[in-house]
Design a protein around this motif. Structure first.
Motif, PDB file in Angstrom:
ATOM      1  N   TYR A  96     -40.732  44.463 -19.655  1.00 25.99           N
ATOM      2  CA  TYR A  96     -41.736  44.978 -18.727  1.00 25.99           C
ATOM      3  C   TYR A  96     -42.776  45.765 -19.507  1.00 25.99           C
ATOM      4  O   TYR A  96     -42.442  46.526 -20.410  1.00 25.99           O
ATOM      5  CB  TYR A  96     -41.100  45.890 -17.674  1.00 25.99           C
ATOM      6  CG  TYR A  96     -40.150  45.180 -16.739  1.00 25.99           C
ATOM      7  CD1 TYR A  96     -40.592  44.711 -15.508  1.00 25.99           C
ATOM      8  CD2 TYR A  96     -38.811  44.986 -17.096  1.00 25.99           C
ATOM      9  CE1 TYR A  96     -39.717  44.066 -14.642  1.00 25.99           C
ATOM     10  CE2 TYR A  96     -37.936  44.332 -16.240  1.00 25.99           C
ATOM     11  CZ  TYR A  96     -38.397  43.879 -15.014  1.00 25.99           C
ATOM     12  OH  TYR A  96     -37.537  43.237 -14.168  1.00 25.99           O
ATOM     13  N   GLN A 100     -50.831  52.258 -16.768  1.00 25.58           N
ATOM     14  CA  GLN A 100     -51.286  52.948 -15.563  1.00 25.58           C
ATOM     15  C   GLN A 100     -52.313  54.018 -15.921  1.00 25.58           C
ATOM     16  O   GLN A 100     -52.136  54.766 -16.882  1.00 25.58           O
ATOM     17  CB  GLN A 100     -50.092  53.604 -14.862  1.00 25.58           C
ATOM     18  CG  GLN A 100     -50.402  54.200 -13.515  1.00 25.58           C
ATOM     19  CD  GLN A 100     -50.492  53.144 -12.436  1.00 25.58           C
ATOM     20  OE1 GLN A 100     -49.731  52.179 -12.439  1.00 25.58           O
ATOM     21  NE2 GLN A 100     -51.416  53.314 -11.514  1.00 25.58           N
ATOM     22  N   ASP A 118     -43.007  47.465  -9.812  1.00 29.93           N
ATOM     23  CA  ASP A 118     -44.430  47.539  -9.467  1.00 29.93           C
ATOM     24  C   ASP A 118     -45.298  46.808 -10.482  1.00 29.93           C
ATOM     25  O   ASP A 118     -46.511  46.680 -10.282  1.00 29.93           O
ATOM     26  CB  ASP A 118     -44.876  49.003  -9.381  1.00 29.93           C
ATOM     27  CG  ASP A 118     -44.178  49.744  -8.251  1.00 29.93           C
ATOM     28  OD1 ASP A 118     -43.837  49.091  -7.250  1.00 29.93           O
ATOM     29  OD2 ASP A 118     -43.965  50.964  -8.373  1.00 29.93           O
ATOM     30  N   TYR A 119     -44.692  46.340 -11.561  1.00 31.92           N
ATOM     31  CA  TYR A 119     -45.440  45.678 -12.632  1.00 31.92           C
ATOM     32  C   TYR A 119     -44.965  44.228 -12.763  1.00 31.92           C
ATOM     33  O   TYR A 119     -44.559  43.771 -13.834  1.00 31.92           O
ATOM     34  CB  TYR A 119     -45.280  46.453 -13.944  1.00 31.92           C
ATOM     35  CG  TYR A 119     -45.818  47.850 -13.825  1.00 31.92           C
ATOM     36  CD1 TYR A 119     -47.145  48.136 -14.123  1.00 31.92           C
ATOM     37  CD2 TYR A 119     -45.010  48.886 -13.359  1.00 31.92           C
ATOM     38  CE1 TYR A 119     -47.648  49.414 -13.977  1.00 31.92           C
ATOM     39  CE2 TYR A 119     -45.507  50.183 -13.207  1.00 31.92           C
ATOM     40  CZ  TYR A 119     -46.827  50.428 -13.512  1.00 31.92           C
ATOM     41  OH  TYR A 119     -47.332  51.695 -13.352  1.00 31.92           O
ATOM     42  N   SER A 178     -45.493  41.287 -15.190  1.00 23.84           N
ATOM     43  CA  SER A 178     -46.902  40.951 -15.381  1.00 23.84           C
ATOM     44  C   SER A 178     -47.380  41.258 -16.798  1.00 23.84           C
ATOM     45  O   SER A 178     -46.753  42.023 -17.528  1.00 23.84           O
ATOM     46  CB  SER A 178     -47.761  41.735 -14.379  1.00 23.84           C
ATOM     47  OG  SER A 178     -47.554  43.125 -14.523  1.00 23.84           O
ATOM     48  N   GLU A 179     -48.481  40.602 -17.157  1.00 23.47           N
ATOM     49  CA  GLU A 179     -49.192  40.829 -18.427  1.00 23.47           C
ATOM     50  C   GLU A 179     -48.383  40.422 -19.658  1.00 23.47           C
ATOM     51  O   GLU A 179     -48.689  40.849 -20.773  1.00 23.47           O
ATOM     52  CB  GLU A 179     -49.608  42.304 -18.558  1.00 23.47           C
ATOM     53  CG  GLU A 179     -50.226  42.919 -17.303  1.00 23.47           C
ATOM     54  CD  GLU A 179     -51.443  42.155 -16.797  1.00 23.47           C
ATOM     55  OE1 GLU A 179     -52.117  41.503 -17.607  1.00 23.47           O
ATOM     56  OE2 GLU A 179     -51.699  42.200 -15.589  1.00 23.47           O
ATOM     57  N   ASP A 202     -50.516  38.263 -13.048  1.00 26.23           N
ATOM     58  CA  ASP A 202     -51.116  39.580 -12.926  1.00 26.23           C
ATOM     59  C   ASP A 202     -50.274  40.450 -12.012  1.00 26.23           C
ATOM     60  O   ASP A 202     -49.520  39.958 -11.157  1.00 26.23           O
ATOM     61  CB  ASP A 202     -52.545  39.470 -12.372  1.00 26.23           C
ATOM     62  CG  ASP A 202     -53.463  38.693 -13.296  1.00 26.23           C
ATOM     63  OD1 ASP A 202     -53.297  38.813 -14.524  1.00 26.23           O
ATOM     64  OD2 ASP A 202     -54.338  37.960 -12.794  1.00 26.23           O
ATOM     65  N   ARG A 203     -50.432  41.729 -12.179  1.00 29.60           N
ATOM     66  CA  ARG A 203     -49.656  42.680 -11.396  1.00 29.60           C
ATOM     67  C   ARG A 203     -49.945  42.524  -9.902  1.00 29.60           C
ATOM     68  O   ARG A 203     -51.091  42.463  -9.479  1.00 29.60           O
ATOM     69  CB  ARG A 203     -49.996  44.106 -11.862  1.00 29.60           C
ATOM     70  CG  ARG A 203     -49.253  45.193 -11.109  1.00 29.60           C
ATOM     71  CD  ARG A 203     -49.696  46.561 -11.587  1.00 29.60           C
ATOM     72  NE  ARG A 203     -49.086  47.613 -10.827  1.00 29.60           N
ATOM     73  CZ  ARG A 203     -49.411  48.905 -10.929  1.00 29.60           C
ATOM     74  NH1 ARG A 203     -50.331  49.277 -11.811  1.00 29.60           N
ATOM     75  NH2 ARG A 203     -48.809  49.804 -10.178  1.00 29.60           N
TER      76      ARG A 203
END
Length: 215
Positions: A96, A100, A118-119, A178-179, A202-203
């Motif tokens: 992960y 932020q 959340d990611y 994501s990412e 993407d997130r």
């Protein structure tokens, strides 16, 4: 006589003002504190290194801290303004990437709780055979990490990746961090897979792709 009286009154006023000023204390705080807690599926994540960057000015790391047993890092007192925090952690075999932007306000203590969930983003896949929908296709999604890049056998990749099978309508959805790029394979045997392509999500976003297993 009148002038003398006025002078005496002015002197008394100045002395009174000076005496009052001794009792006035002004404490202006143009900074605030920042503390972050990281969770994964509701549990605290320890030993994660966080990097703090200023949003304006140089790109150099302003500070670093490692999360404790409660998943917390405390960057202490910071000038008011916007900051970028970044961290990476591997949980449940998936990597992960945390990124932020946080705002520190003057005179305030900011405590933020972040969660790895959340990611993440969602990839919706539809499989075809030529122009026809092809259902029940087995898929593998393997992150491009240093550990996974060293895997030689497809069976090892299957153990390290995220697996899904399309339904009768050729559809499957997977949620990935994501990412971070991941490779996609389709396969019929655990001994051999067909490489399709690489993607990243993407997130908090959905991405739709189609896979032709005849290509």
């Amino acid at each position: 006589m009148r002038k003398l009286y006025i002078i005496i009154l002015l002197a008394i006023s100045i002395i009174a003002c000076n005496d009052d000023s001794k009792d006035i204390k002004v404490n202006l705080r143009d900074s605030g504190t920042l503390a972050i807690t990281l969770n994964h599926q509701g549990a605290a994540v320890s030993d994660v290194r966080f990097k703090l960057y200023p949003m304006l000015g140089e790109d150099a790391v302003l500070d670093e801290a490692v999360s404790d047993e409660n998943g917390m890092v405390d960057f202490g007192l910071l000038n008011s303004g916007s900051y970028l925090i970044e961290a990476e952690t591997t949980q449940g075999g998936l990597k992960y990437r945390i990124s932020q932007v946080l705002q520190v306000l003057s005179g305030s203590d900011k405590n933020v709780t972040l969660d790895t969930e959340d990611y993440m983003g969602t990839l919706n896949v539809t499989t075809y055979s030529g122009s026809d929908i092809e259902g029940n296709v087995k898929l593998l999604f393997l992150q491009r990490t240093e550990e996974n890049n060293n895997l030689d056998n497809f069976s090892e990749k299957l153990e390290a990746g995220v697996k899904a099978t399309t339904d009768e309508d050729g559809r499957a959805s997977v949620t990935m961090p994501s990412e971070i790029y991941f490779d996609i394979y389709f396969y019929t045997s655990s001994e051999d897979g067909n490489y399709y392509y690489y993607y990243q999500v993407d997130r908090a976003d959905d991405k739709n792709i189609s896979i032709d297993i005849d290509d």
